[in-house]
Scaffold this active site. Structure first.
Site, short mmCIF file in Angstrom:
data_model
loop_
_atom_site.label_atom_id
_atom_site.label_comp_id
_atom_site.label_asym_id
_atom_site.label_seq_id
_atom_site.Cartn_x
_atom_site.Cartn_y
_atom_site.Cartn_z
N CYS A 1 6.83 -28.76 -33.28
CA CYS A 1 7.27 -28.50 -34.67
C CYS A 1 8.75 -28.74 -34.82
CB CYS A 1 6.93 -27.07 -35.07
SG CYS A 1 5.18 -26.76 -35.23
N VAL A 2 9.18 -29.97 -34.76
CA VAL A 2 10.61 -30.26 -34.89
C VAL A 2 10.87 -31.15 -36.10
CG1 VAL A 2 11.12 -29.97 -32.47
CG2 VAL A 2 10.49 -32.22 -33.33
#
Lengths: 105, 543
Positions: A104-105
């Site tokens: 989740c970047v």
């Protein structure tokens, strides 16, 4: 896997255009990848970022956090976006031959 | 019936098994209009066409709607196709067997058996509405396919009668490859389930379809599986950070925060017997370092005894198994619980990550016993702010703030008020979206979409699944000037996944430059209001 062709050579890339094997990277390939990211010519400022990304990747095996990139290359985020219009992850990392960031970047 | 204007025949449920061309098309003109100043056609471009090479490689799986989220390479022979269909059928039986699906069989059966086909749910689906009511995105379209297959192939009784009664459907490779893609056109926001008068859960049905594909055929998007849960369990985090890298990154964040706040921020590692084990989404450490820095600063200021864990998966709260696979879900959740027990902490505090909340706080209960207590960072921050431990000056947050409700934290867990209590105390220009709370709309990145960007899926997410949210954000700031970036607007989105989706959406529409719309978490706003912070932590140029 799709291919990316440059100066008569061919390398494998993923569907987003990130090179599959970081070891095939070279400066000529970087310049060719940069063209696809809206960068016509790589200046010293671009290389400063690209080299930082490659060194960090070789040491840690992943891309650095963006804030760290900005701080250690002394480049404000706004300037990173000016240099690489598609941004630090999708633009600069791709040119530096890093794999596409995951999680989740 | 064909449309009287364009003559296009909307897809019927049976079309899923037929033909070689896409059964749906997305025309920008059909999409729900956006509010001004984003109402011009330049803000709603065509979705990029799939390359011929992609269509050739992914064959039938690329013939749903001209979009590709994951794709399955086209089998070379009819025999291979038939083999995959047999495997699917085997998986279908397992899905309805207690021994193979003890986790979700009961709610799945209720959803299979009790749908009255009243279609109340459809007007509550953000994807269906934003797409301009594209038939294949109707929540009951996907559910109906599984329901017909269930009646035809699984449910005991006279096969001919059951097929006749339920209208039947042809099970072939075309169906399964399109159904796989279709299971990745729903964000699992479960607004449909909330609106159903009898409690049928089309979100759950979608998730169970994904599970069938993953557990039975090994079909799952690489962002969720190979680079997601597999990498997390092997290296420690879905981001690829091992414990050395994460510690190096956190040290950098601590130093940076210390410099900016003027007091020491230090993250403790692997402290046995600490009261709290903090597990955040590791994406924060790479993309939104202030979120961790501010959480650490608040825990310190409140005098809480806390620690992080450097064990595999101990420093990454994500659990993508929630989106697609029970086995991976259980493996990751078990790691989280085991680490908490090993450290002997009193509770796990879950950081600003919606699906982590859902996986650890409720679904985790299905895969373990005697589990440690879990608390949301949102209630903890509310308690810290209300305790008076912090000196706050709300006027430091002198800009428009709206709140996004992550589906997993709010609709699915009912944590609605704590974050609002905080905002009312620290953000004088806080305004709600319409609707909000449990009636919120998904960011468009739910169920893993925020990290899936292959092929042309990014376009689909920004134009279709995130469209309702973008409209809501614009409407929340309608009393501000949306034609300037001089007046700052802040979308508070206490969830890493939502932040990623909102970031991409603001980039896609150019809303940061055009309208000054920024986004971030809750803890950053709290720390930004602290009187004794040397520098504001919200740095608009870095956001």
């Amino acid at each position: 896997m799709p291919d990316f062709e440059y100066n008569g050579k061919t390398v494998s890339v993923d569907e987003d255009g990130f090179i599959e094997d970081p070891d095939v990277w070279n400066e000529e390939l970087a310049a060719a990848l940069a063209k696809g990211e809206g960068v016509d010519a790589l200046t010293d400022e671009h290389w400063n970022i690209v080299n930082y990304l490659r060194n960090y990747y070789q040491q840690f095996g992943i891309a650095p956090m963006v804030r760290k990139l900005c701080k250690e290359t002394k480049t404000p985020l706004k300037r990173v976006y000016e240099l690489f219009p598609s941004g630090p992850a999708k633009g600069a990392c791709k040119v530096a031959g890093l794999p596409k960031p995951t999680g989740c970047v | 019936m064909a449309c009287q204007f364009c003559g296009v025949q909307p897809a019927s449920v049976k079309d899923i098994s037929k033909g070689d061309d896409p059964i749906a098309k997305i025309d920008p003109k059909d999409l729900m209009p956006l509010p001004a100043p984003y109402d011009g056609p330049e803000y709603t471009p065509d979705i990029a066409e799939l390359k011929d090479e992609t269509k050739k490689t992914y064959g039938k799986s690329s013939t749903l709607d001209g979009v590709l989220a994951a794709g399955i390479p086209q089998p070379e022979t009819k025999e291979e196709e038939a083999e995959l269909v047999d495997k699917f059928l085997d998986g279908l039986h397992k899905l309805f067997t207690k021994e193979d699906n003890w986790t979700f069989l009961q709610p799945l059966m209720l959803s299979m058996e009790h749908c009255a086909r009243c279609q109340t749910c459809v007007e509550n689906c953000p994807v269906y509405e934003a797409s301009g009511f594209n038939e294949v995105y109707r929540p009951t379209y996907r559910a109906e396919i599984l329901r017909r297959l269930y009646h035809q192939h699984v449910k005991p009784g006279n096969k001919w009668f059951k097929t006749f009664q339920n209208n039947g459907i042809e099970l072939n490779y075309t169906l399964i490859s399109r159904l796989y893609e279709l299971s990745y056109r729903c964000t699992l926001c479960r607004r449909c389930a909330q609106s159903c008068p009898v409690g049928v859960d089309n979100g759950l049905i979608t998730r169970e379809i994904r599970k069938l594909f993953s557990q039975q055929l090994g079909w799952a998007p690489k962002e969720l599986h190979e680079k997601g849960t597999v990498q997390q369990l092997l290296v420690g985090s879905s981001t690829g950070m091992n414990s050395v890298v994460v510690k190096d990154n956190i040290e950098f964040i601590d130093e940076d925060m210390t410099e900016r706040l003027g007091w020491e921020v230090k993250t403790p590692w692997d402290v046995k017997g600490a009261d709290v084990l903090l597990i955040e989404n590791a994406g924060e450490f790479l993309a939104w370092p202030e979120n961790h820095g501010c959480t650490a600063a608040l825990l310190d200021k409140a005098g809480i005894s806390w620690t992080m864990s450097s064990e595999i998966a101990g420093y990454d709260g994500v659990n993508y198994g929630l989106f697609y696979d029970d086995v991976q879900l259980a493996r990751v959740a078990s790691r989280h619980f085991a680490i908490a027990k090993e450290l002997g902490v009193k509770k796990i505090v879950m950081g600003e990550c919606g699906h982590e909340h859902k996986a650890l706080a409720t679904i985790g209960d299905r895969v373990g016993v005697d589990l440690p207590p879990r608390e949301s960072i949102l209630t903890l921050v509310r308690d810290i702010v209300k305790s008076g431990a912090l000196k706050l000056d709300p006027s430091k947050n002198d800009f428009a703030v709206t709140l996004h409700d992550p589906c997993n934290t709010v609709r699915n867990l009912g944590i609605v008020e704590p974050q609002r209590e905080v905002l009312r105390m620290i953000a004088p220009k806080f305004r709600e979206m319409t609707p909000h709370g449990i009636h919120n709309y998904c960011c468009g990145g739910g169920s893993g979409f925020a990290i899936m960007s292959g092929f042309n899926f990014n376009d689909w997410r920004n134009l279709v699944s995130g469209r309702k949210k973008f409209a809501q954000i614009l409407n929340a700031f309608a009393d501000e000037d949306l034609n300037t970036d001089e007046t700052k607007k802040y979308v508070c989105a206490p969830c890493s996944n939502c932040k990623g989706a909102i970031r991409d959406m603001l980039d896609f529409y150019g809303a940061k430059e055009k309208s000054g719309i920024h986004y971030g978490g809750l803890v950053e706003l709290v720390v930004n209001a602290m009187v004794d912070a040397a520098e504001p932590v919200l740095d608009w140029d870095m956001m």
